[in-house]
Write a protein that holds these residues in place. Structure first.
Motif, PDB file in Angstrom:
ATOM      1  N   ALA A   4      15.264  16.390  -4.719  1.00 20.28           N
ATOM      2  CA  ALA A   4      14.372  16.247  -3.572  1.00 20.28           C
ATOM      3  C   ALA A   4      13.100  15.502  -3.956  1.00 20.28           C
ATOM      4  O   ALA A   4      12.559  14.711  -3.170  1.00 20.28           O
ATOM      5  CB  ALA A   4      14.025  17.625  -3.005  1.00 20.28           C
ATOM      6  N   GLY A   5      12.621  15.728  -5.178  1.00 19.19           N
ATOM      7  CA  GLY A   5      11.431  15.023  -5.643  1.00 19.19           C
ATOM      8  C   GLY A   5      11.660  13.533  -5.790  1.00 19.19           C
ATOM      9  O   GLY A   5      10.823  12.718  -5.394  1.00 19.19           O
ATOM     10  N   VAL A   6      12.810  13.162  -6.352  1.00 19.51           N
ATOM     11  CA  VAL A   6      13.124  11.737  -6.529  1.00 19.51           C
ATOM     12  C   VAL A   6      13.218  11.041  -5.175  1.00 19.51           C
ATOM     13  O   VAL A   6      12.623   9.977  -4.956  1.00 19.51           O
ATOM     14  CB  VAL A   6      14.441  11.569  -7.315  1.00 19.51           C
ATOM     15  CG1 VAL A   6      14.875  10.102  -7.308  1.00 19.51           C
ATOM     16  CG2 VAL A   6      14.270  12.060  -8.750  1.00 19.51           C
ATOM     17  N   LEU A   7      13.973  11.634  -4.238  1.00 17.88           N
ATOM     18  CA  LEU A   7      14.106  11.015  -2.921  1.00 17.88           C
ATOM     19  C   LEU A   7      12.777  11.030  -2.183  1.00 17.88           C
ATOM     20  O   LEU A   7      12.418  10.063  -1.492  1.00 17.88           O
ATOM     21  CB  LEU A   7      15.176  11.741  -2.105  1.00 17.88           C
ATOM     22  CG  LEU A   7      15.483  11.144  -0.732  1.00 17.88           C
ATOM     23  CD1 LEU A   7      15.949   9.689  -0.867  1.00 17.88           C
ATOM     24  CD2 LEU A   7      16.536  11.967  -0.005  1.00 17.88           C
ATOM     25  N   GLY A   8      12.016  12.116  -2.351  1.00 18.33           N
ATOM     26  CA  GLY A   8      10.723  12.214  -1.679  1.00 18.33           C
ATOM     27  C   GLY A   8       9.713  11.187  -2.140  1.00 18.33           C
ATOM     28  O   GLY A   8       8.754  10.884  -1.427  1.00 18.33           O
ATOM     29  N   GLY A   9       9.926  10.625  -3.325  1.00 21.41           N
ATOM     30  CA  GLY A   9       9.027   9.577  -3.789  1.00 21.41           C
ATOM     31  C   GLY A   9       9.106   8.313  -2.957  1.00 21.41           C
ATOM     32  O   GLY A   9       8.131   7.565  -2.845  1.00 21.41           O
ATOM     33  N   ALA A  10      10.272   8.067  -2.349  1.00 21.67           N
ATOM     34  CA  ALA A  10      10.469   6.848  -1.567  1.00 21.67           C
ATOM     35  C   ALA A  10      10.519   7.105  -0.079  1.00 21.67           C
ATOM     36  O   ALA A  10      10.113   6.268   0.725  1.00 21.67           O
ATOM     37  CB  ALA A  10      11.767   6.161  -2.010  1.00 21.67           C
ATOM     38  N   VAL A  11      11.062   8.269   0.309  1.00 20.36           N
ATOM     39  CA  VAL A  11      11.195   8.616   1.729  1.00 20.36           C
ATOM     40  C   VAL A  11      10.255   9.786   1.988  1.00 20.36           C
ATOM     41  O   VAL A  11      10.611  10.938   1.769  1.00 20.36           O
ATOM     42  CB  VAL A  11      12.648   9.002   2.069  1.00 20.36           C
ATOM     43  CG1 VAL A  11      12.783   9.290   3.563  1.00 20.36           C
ATOM     44  CG2 VAL A  11      13.611   7.900   1.651  1.00 20.36           C
ATOM     45  N   LEU A  64       0.838  -1.198   0.000  1.00 18.99           N
ATOM     46  CA  LEU A  64       0.000   0.000   0.000  1.00 18.99           C
ATOM     47  C   LEU A  64       0.873   1.248   0.000  1.00 18.99           C
ATOM     48  O   LEU A  64       0.594   2.225  -0.691  1.00 18.99           O
ATOM     49  CB  LEU A  64      -0.933   0.000   1.214  1.00 18.99           C
ATOM     50  CG  LEU A  64      -2.075  -1.019   1.173  1.00 18.99           C
ATOM     51  CD1 LEU A  64      -2.856  -0.980   2.485  1.00 18.99           C
ATOM     52  CD2 LEU A  64      -2.997  -0.723   0.003  1.00 18.99           C
ATOM     53  N   ALA A  65       1.946   1.213   0.797  1.00 19.23           N
ATOM     54  CA  ALA A  65       2.916   2.309   0.757  1.00 19.23           C
ATOM     55  C   ALA A  65       3.558   2.383  -0.619  1.00 19.23           C
ATOM     56  O   ALA A  65       3.786   3.474  -1.164  1.00 19.23           O
ATOM     57  CB  ALA A  65       3.972   2.113   1.836  1.00 19.23           C
ATOM     58  N   GLY A  66       3.827   1.212  -1.201  1.00 15.37           N
ATOM     59  CA  GLY A  66       4.421   1.176  -2.530  1.00 15.37           C
ATOM     60  C   GLY A  66       3.502   1.750  -3.592  1.00 15.37           C
ATOM     61  O   GLY A  66       3.959   2.325  -4.582  1.00 15.37           O
ATOM     62  N   ALA A  67       2.174   1.621  -3.382  1.00 12.97           N
ATOM     63  CA  ALA A  67       1.219   2.180  -4.340  1.00 12.97           C
ATOM     64  C   ALA A  67       1.339   3.698  -4.391  1.00 12.97           C
ATOM     65  O   ALA A  67       1.157   4.319  -5.442  1.00 12.97           O
ATOM     66  CB  ALA A  67      -0.210   1.793  -3.961  1.00 12.97           C
ATOM     67  N   ILE A  68       1.651   4.318  -3.244  1.00 15.00           N
ATOM     68  CA  ILE A  68       1.872   5.757  -3.209  1.00 15.00           C
ATOM     69  C   ILE A  68       3.250   6.084  -3.776  1.00 15.00           C
ATOM     70  O   ILE A  68       3.415   7.008  -4.571  1.00 15.00           O
ATOM     71  CB  ILE A  68       1.742   6.297  -1.773  1.00 15.00           C
ATOM     72  CG1 ILE A  68       0.309   6.128  -1.272  1.00 15.00           C
ATOM     73  CG2 ILE A  68       2.149   7.763  -1.720  1.00 15.00           C
ATOM     74  CD1 ILE A  68       0.084   6.637   0.143  1.00 15.00           C
ATOM     75  N   ALA A  69       4.255   5.304  -3.359  1.00 14.92           N
ATOM     76  CA  ALA A  69       5.626   5.571  -3.812  1.00 14.92           C
ATOM     77  C   ALA A  69       5.743   5.468  -5.327  1.00 14.92           C
ATOM     78  O   ALA A  69       6.385   6.305  -5.981  1.00 14.92           O
ATOM     79  CB  ALA A  69       6.593   4.599  -3.140  1.00 14.92           C
ATOM     80  N   ALA A  70       5.124   4.454  -5.912  1.00 13.61           N
ATOM     81  CA  ALA A  70       5.197   4.247  -7.361  1.00 13.61           C
ATOM     82  C   ALA A  70       4.040   4.958  -8.058  1.00 13.61           C
ATOM     83  O   ALA A  70       3.393   4.409  -8.934  1.00 13.61           O
ATOM     84  CB  ALA A  70       5.176   2.756  -7.682  1.00 13.61           C
TER      85      ALA A  70
END
Length: 451
Positions: free
Chosen positions: A200-207, A28-34
């Protein structure tokens, strides 16, 4: 010995099969991350700077896994949601700061992702995006409140999977330059506002604060306890390290190889231009395939993101955090309906998606400090936090602060000309949370000295 080896192999396969069948919370977290914001960020990173930001694409998957691991430990070892644990062991004030921080980050994401979904729906159908925004808000509200949204989300995930497979297939078609790619393994942030913003956007996608906080609640929703610790590790590794890592790396490499031109301005990249990344594989159908992928990613991400504010506010106010509680259900409906306002935002959604993740990253160091604080609190967690977990957490925190700090520093340069701009709000938000984070670290140091 052969029988023992055969038995061990059979047991291992049986365990893996059981874990595969039970996976869930981290996905579910991955659904937001991806989601569409990560797609926009990694595409923009590759298109604007070629391979220069490859390092942060790789690091984002590793650090995202680390963040979810720490969140999983907190959720399983306390068997409670993060807001309630913070209120009990750190204080009510800190619980409210966490709620405000996370709700602002997830609220902005709700608006921008709704704009993305509405705009893409309009591109596909020709119907006005504002009508689509209202329609999707109603679908979210009714579906999530009634628990019947899962079919739409499943379909969206299938579409996203097809698009990811298309990017993976493109790796064998487009001319990836291994030599140039290796230069991107050296950690650097390209000069200028866009370089810091995109990193920051790239890192913010996962963290992201949304991912860290919601994981403690999805674990509870599945009924997992400390007895499911190994399953939790497998769940995180499969979803964040493997699936999300492949997702972001494949998209980045294709974008860097196909879309990069020396005179490209990152802020001018839009969905139509980004769709050209799939041109070598899909030809004339590239734009349709890409738009469907964005559409699917937006649907599945909104489904998960809508419940985050309800989780946090509900936990703080003592509600049951599931739809059996009418107040929790009403909160989901309110968030879903308010999200319709996103369809009325002006401008292109592509750069807004990147900004959304960068903004969320600014709010993430505070929650990471809270998680580390609680994992090392002897009353909150019944067992000592492993040294490797603390080291990994500190490294995660440091990289997050440096990357978010570079973004805020460049935003600060834009504030002098227009203090009431979006940049001004980002800087004010960062300043408030920096003070809160430093105060929280000071509180922890004092508590350790008193023990």
């Amino acid at each position: 010995m052969a029988d023992v080896a055969h038995e061990t192999t059979g047991t291992t396969r049986s365990t893996v099969g059981r874990y595969l069948s039970k996976m869930g919370p981290a996905w579910l977290a991955g659904a937001i991350a991806a989601g569409p914001a990560t797609m926009a960020s990694v595409i923009t990173a590759g298109a604007a700077f070629e391979y220069a930001l490859l390092w942060i694409v790789i690091v984002s998957a590793v650090l995202g896994t680390t963040a979810q691991y720490l969140s999983m430990r907190l959720g399983l070892l306390t068997e409670a949601g993060i807001v309630g644990v913070v209120e009990e062991y750190v204080g009510e004030f800190w619980a409210w700061v966490l709620v405000v921080d996370a709700v602002l980050a997830s609220g902005l994401a709700q608006l921008v992702i709704m704009k993305t979904l509405a705009d893409v729906s309009a591109m596909i159908t020709g119907v006005d995006a504002r009508i689509w925004g209202l329609a999707w808000a109603l679908i979210l509200a009714v579906g999530l409140a009634a628990g019947g949204y899962s079919i739409a989300e499943l379909g969206a995930k299938v579409i996203v999977s097809v698009v990811v497979l298309a990017f993976l297939a493109s790796l064998f078609v487009v001319p990836i330059d291994p030599g140039a790619a290796t230069t991107g393994l050296v950690p650097t942030i390209p000069d200028g506002l866009s370089g810091a913003l995109i990193a920051a956007g790239v890192l913010g996608g996962a963290v992201h604060i949304t991912l860290v906080t919601m994981h403690t609640y999805t674990l509870r929703a599945r009924g997992w306890t400390r007895e499911d610790y190994d399953l939790g590790l497998f769940d995180i590794g499969a979803s964040m390290l493997v699936a999300f890592g492949i997702f972001s790396l494949a998209i980045f490499l294709v974008a860097a190889s196909v879309l990069h031109t020396p005179d490209l301005v990152a802020a001018n990249l839009d969905a139509a231009a980004a769709a050209e990344a799939l041109g070598p594989l899909a030809g004339d159908y590239a734009q349709w395939l890409f738009l469907l992928g964005l559409w699917g990613a937006a649907v599945s991400t909104l489904g998960a993101n809508t419940i985050v504010p309800a989780y946090l506010v509900g936990d703080k106010l003592g509600w049951e955090t599931d739809v059996s509680d009418g107040r929790f259900r009403a909160a989901i409906v309110v968030v879903a309906l308010l999200g319709a306002a996103g369809a009325f935002l002006g401008g292109s959604f592509f750069p807004l998606l990147v900004l959304t993740l960068a903004f969320g990253l600014v709010g993430t160091p505070f929650v990471l400090v809270l998680v580390l604080y609680l994992l090392n609190h002897p009353d909150a967690v019944p067992e000592p936090n492993p040294t490797i977990a603390n080291v990994g957490g500190v490294i995660l925190l440091g990289i997050t602060i440096v990357t978010a700090g570079a973004f805020v520093r460049d935003e600060l340069a834009a504030v002098s000309s227009d203090p009431l701009s979006v940049s001004g709000f980002v800087v004010a938000f960062a300043a408030a949370l920096s003070v809160a984070t430093l105060a929280l670290i000071g509180k922890y140091v004092l508590s350790v000295r008193e023990q």
